[in-house]
Design a protein around this motif. Structure first.
Motif, PDB file in Angstrom:
ATOM      1  N   PHE A 283       0.817  -1.217   0.000  1.00  0.00           N
ATOM      2  CA  PHE A 283       0.000   0.000   0.000  1.00  0.00           C
ATOM      3  C   PHE A 283       0.850   1.266   0.000  1.00  0.00           C
ATOM      4  O   PHE A 283       0.357   2.353  -0.279  1.00  0.00           O
ATOM      5  N   GLN A 284       2.140   1.130   0.287  1.00  0.00           N
ATOM      6  CA  GLN A 284       2.990   2.308   0.452  1.00  0.00           C
ATOM      7  C   GLN A 284       3.447   2.894  -0.886  1.00  0.00           C
ATOM      8  O   GLN A 284       3.652   2.160  -1.860  1.00  0.00           O
ATOM      9  N   ASP A 285       3.616   4.201  -0.894  1.00  0.00           N
ATOM     10  CA  ASP A 285       4.328   4.883  -1.964  1.00  0.00           C
ATOM     11  C   ASP A 285       5.738   5.171  -1.474  1.00  0.00           C
ATOM     12  O   ASP A 285       5.953   5.441  -0.281  1.00  0.00           O
ATOM     13  N   VAL A 286       6.701   5.114  -2.402  1.00  0.00           N
ATOM     14  CA  VAL A 286       8.099   5.349  -2.050  1.00  0.00           C
ATOM     15  C   VAL A 286       8.703   6.318  -3.058  1.00  0.00           C
ATOM     16  O   VAL A 286       8.086   6.641  -4.079  1.00  0.00           O
ATOM     17  N   ARG A 287       9.926   6.770  -2.764  1.00  0.00           N
ATOM     18  CA  ARG A 287      10.624   7.658  -3.687  1.00  0.00           C
ATOM     19  C   ARG A 287      11.727   6.887  -4.412  1.00  0.00           C
ATOM     20  O   ARG A 287      12.594   6.294  -3.773  1.00  0.00           O
ATOM     21  N   ARG A 288      11.637   6.900  -5.730  1.00  0.00           N
ATOM     22  CA  ARG A 288      12.655   6.260  -6.558  1.00  0.00           C
ATOM     23  C   ARG A 288      13.936   7.095  -6.511  1.00  0.00           C
ATOM     24  O   ARG A 288      13.925   8.243  -6.062  1.00  0.00           O
TER      25      ARG A 288
ATOM     26  N   ARG B 122       6.507   6.699  -6.348  1.00  0.00           N
ATOM     27  CA  ARG B 122       6.032   5.518  -7.078  1.00  0.00           C
ATOM     28  C   ARG B 122       5.469   4.486  -6.089  1.00  0.00           C
ATOM     29  O   ARG B 122       5.855   4.462  -4.922  1.00  0.00           O
ATOM     30  N   PRO B 123       4.563   3.600  -6.543  1.00  0.00           N
ATOM     31  CA  PRO B 123       4.069   2.522  -5.674  1.00  0.00           C
ATOM     32  C   PRO B 123       5.180   1.520  -5.357  1.00  0.00           C
ATOM     33  O   PRO B 123       6.069   1.286  -6.180  1.00  0.00           O
ATOM     34  N   LEU B 124       5.103   0.937  -4.182  1.00  0.00           N
ATOM     35  CA  LEU B 124       6.128  -0.013  -3.733  1.00  0.00           C
ATOM     36  C   LEU B 124       6.107  -1.324  -4.518  1.00  0.00           C
ATOM     37  O   LEU B 124       7.139  -1.972  -4.673  1.00  0.00           O
ATOM     38  N   ASN B 125       4.928  -1.725  -5.026  1.00  0.00           N
ATOM     39  CA  ASN B 125       4.809  -3.089  -5.549  1.00  0.00           C
ATOM     40  C   ASN B 125       5.752  -3.394  -6.710  1.00  0.00           C
ATOM     41  O   ASN B 125       6.257  -4.512  -6.842  1.00  0.00           O
ATOM     42  N   GLY B 126       6.024  -2.406  -7.564  1.00  0.00           N
ATOM     43  CA  GLY B 126       6.943  -2.651  -8.675  1.00  0.00           C
ATOM     44  C   GLY B 126       8.355  -2.938  -8.201  1.00  0.00           C
ATOM     45  O   GLY B 126       9.052  -3.797  -8.764  1.00  0.00           O
TER      46      GLY B 126
ATOM     47  N   SER C  33       2.973  -6.783   2.437  1.00  0.00           N
ATOM     48  CA  SER C  33       4.410  -6.576   2.323  1.00  0.00           C
ATOM     49  C   SER C  33       4.664  -5.085   2.447  1.00  0.00           C
ATOM     50  O   SER C  33       4.050  -4.292   1.727  1.00  0.00           O
ATOM     51  N   VAL C  34       5.558  -4.700   3.347  1.00  0.00           N
ATOM     52  CA  VAL C  34       5.801  -3.292   3.634  1.00  0.00           C
ATOM     53  C   VAL C  34       7.302  -3.021   3.560  1.00  0.00           C
ATOM     54  O   VAL C  34       8.110  -3.918   3.328  1.00  0.00           O
ATOM     55  N   CYS C  35       7.658  -1.751   3.771  1.00  0.00           N
ATOM     56  CA  CYS C  35       9.069  -1.402   3.864  1.00  0.00           C
ATOM     57  C   CYS C  35       9.254  -0.374   4.962  1.00  0.00           C
ATOM     58  O   CYS C  35       8.324   0.365   5.311  1.00  0.00           O
ATOM     59  N   PHE C  36      10.454  -0.347   5.528  1.00  0.00           N
ATOM     60  CA  PHE C  36      10.787   0.615   6.572  1.00  0.00           C
ATOM     61  C   PHE C  36      12.291   0.850   6.534  1.00  0.00           C
ATOM     62  O   PHE C  36      13.038   0.136   5.847  1.00  0.00           O
ATOM     63  N   VAL C  37      12.724   1.867   7.279  1.00  0.00           N
ATOM     64  CA  VAL C  37      14.146   2.201   7.330  1.00  0.00           C
ATOM     65  C   VAL C  37      14.817   1.395   8.433  1.00  0.00           C
ATOM     66  O   VAL C  37      14.432   1.463   9.601  1.00  0.00           O
ATOM     67  N   ASP C  38      15.814   0.609   8.053  1.00  0.00           N
ATOM     68  CA  ASP C  38      16.600  -0.173   9.009  1.00  0.00           C
ATOM     69  C   ASP C  38      17.830  -0.679   8.268  1.00  0.00           C
ATOM     70  O   ASP C  38      17.759  -1.675   7.547  1.00  0.00           O
ATOM     71  N   ASP C  39      18.967   0.014   8.418  1.00  0.00           N
ATOM     72  CA  ASP C  39      20.158  -0.285   7.611  1.00  0.00           C
ATOM     73  C   ASP C  39      19.798  -0.245   6.132  1.00  0.00           C
ATOM     74  O   ASP C  39      20.015  -1.210   5.390  1.00  0.00           O
ATOM     75  N   GLY C  40      19.252   0.859   5.701  1.00  0.00           N
ATOM     76  CA  GLY C  40      18.717   0.996   4.358  1.00  0.00           C
ATOM     77  C   GLY C  40      17.203   0.888   4.405  1.00  0.00           C
ATOM     78  O   GLY C  40      16.600   0.870   5.479  1.00  0.00           O
ATOM     79  N   ILE C  41      16.596   0.813   3.267  1.00  0.00           N
ATOM     80  CA  ILE C  41      15.139   0.626   3.195  1.00  0.00           C
ATOM     81  C   ILE C  41      14.880  -0.832   2.863  1.00  0.00           C
ATOM     82  O   ILE C  41      15.278  -1.334   1.813  1.00  0.00           O
ATOM     83  N   ARG C  42      14.224  -1.523   3.799  1.00  0.00           N
ATOM     84  CA  ARG C  42      14.117  -2.974   3.720  1.00  0.00           C
ATOM     85  C   ARG C  42      12.686  -3.424   3.447  1.00  0.00           C
ATOM     86  O   ARG C  42      11.721  -2.811   3.920  1.00  0.00           O
TER      87      ARG C  42
END
Length: 314
Positions: free
Chosen positions: A111-116, A122-126, A181-190
């Motif tokens: 569901f998250q948007d991220v920065r390329r 952009r959407p995270l799924n790609g 499936s999500v992402c967060f900051v922890d030693d990079g974006i994981r």
């Protein structure tokens, strides 16, 4: 995959070098866009016959909806593949409601948007699709690995941030438990999450689905030669090939063990005379660690050890 130039950049930024199949369509007005997208997805049914390509991952960037999710799931089922879908909701409670209508064991749900890396939102799924494809391409047995808990190349920031607390109850773990499936900051974006949403199947990890998909495809490929052989030759061909195949999987830590048999109770005279051979296979895949439980106890038993050390030095 249905792509425009921008979604292609999402995949490219992850560093994957692969083959893409585009099912393109002329976009009508907004009212009919979803219908056109669905027809483009259905066109994949003949892609293997028409182009000699068997896709593994499916995306419809910009057209994510419940109907498109069902269509992607159906086509992924046909090819024993994986699809990625971006949900519309942005809060934990809203996601629970939206997820209540979704049942799948092949979907990467985000569901998250991220920065390329070029700072475009952009959407995270790609990106997760590209990451998983890259993991699978790492070697012959890359299919036995997962995209979860890996840094996501190409992503430099998170727009829809979530709470992540190492070793504590948090939003990231709760959403993972829902099949997100999500992402967060922890030693990079994981990346975080590989769970399925299909309780009736009894398999809660996409990693396990991919392993058994690969086993099924490999077994079917190896058994093609046995069709129309005489029974004695076919029986030896099939059992020898299966035994060698599973031994390699065990040796490479893909499966823990296996058992193969040709049971007499289902290989009856009638089935044999009809040319049907039943080979039963019991397989246990190598599990992935999902949680580590540390039990740390404060004790007072070791004070005298210090005294012994001092006395020994004296």
């Amino acid at each position: 995959m249905i792509f425009m130039a921008t979604p292609l950049k999402d995949i490219e930024s992850t560093g994957i070098d692969g083959q893409f199949v585009l099912s393109a369509f002329e976009k009508p007005d907004e009212e009919h866009a979803q219908g056109a997208a669905l027809e483009a997805i259905k066109a994949f049914k003949k892609v293997e016959q028409e182009h000699k390509i068997r896709p593994k991952f499916f995306l419809a960037p910009g057209y994510d909806s419940a109907g498109v999710g069902v269509a992607l799931n159906d086509i992924a089922d046909q090819f024993r593949g994986v699809f990625a879908l971006a949900l519309k909701s942005k809060t934990e409670d809203a996601l629970k409601t939206e997820l209540s209508t979704i049942t799948t064991h092949r979907g990467i749900l985000t569901f998250q948007d991220v920065r390329r890396m070029d700072n475009e939102v952009r959407p995270l799924n790609g990106f997760l699709t590209g990451l998983y494809a890259k993991v699978m391409a790492e070697g012959e047995f890359g299919f036995a690995k997962t995209y979860s808990n890996r840094a996501i190349a190409g992503v430099v920031g998170i727009v829809d941030t979530i709470e992540y607390l190492l070793g504590q109850d948090c939003e990231a773990d709760r959403l993972r438990g829902l099949g997100m499936s999500v992402c967060f900051v922890d030693d990079g974006i994981r990346a975080w999450g590989r769970e399925t949403r299909d309780p009736d199947l009894g398999i809660d990890s996409l990693h396990s689905i991919v392993i058994f998909d690969t086993i099924i495809e490999s077994v079917l490929q190896s058994q093609k030669r046995a069709i129309d052989m005489q029974l004695t030759d076919a029986l030896k061909e099939v059992t020898d090939n299966l035994d060698a195949f599973y031994r390699r999987l065990v040796a490479n830590n893909v499966v823990l063990g296996y058992k193969m048999s040709v049971p007499q109770d289902i290989n009856t005279n009638e089935s044999i005379m009809a040319g049907v051979l039943h080979v039963c296979q019991e397989v246990q895949e190598m599990p992935l660690v999902g949680r580590i439980v540390n039990k740390i106890y404060r004790v007072s038993n070791y004070g005298t050890e210090l005294v012994k050390t001092v006395n020994g030095a004296a």
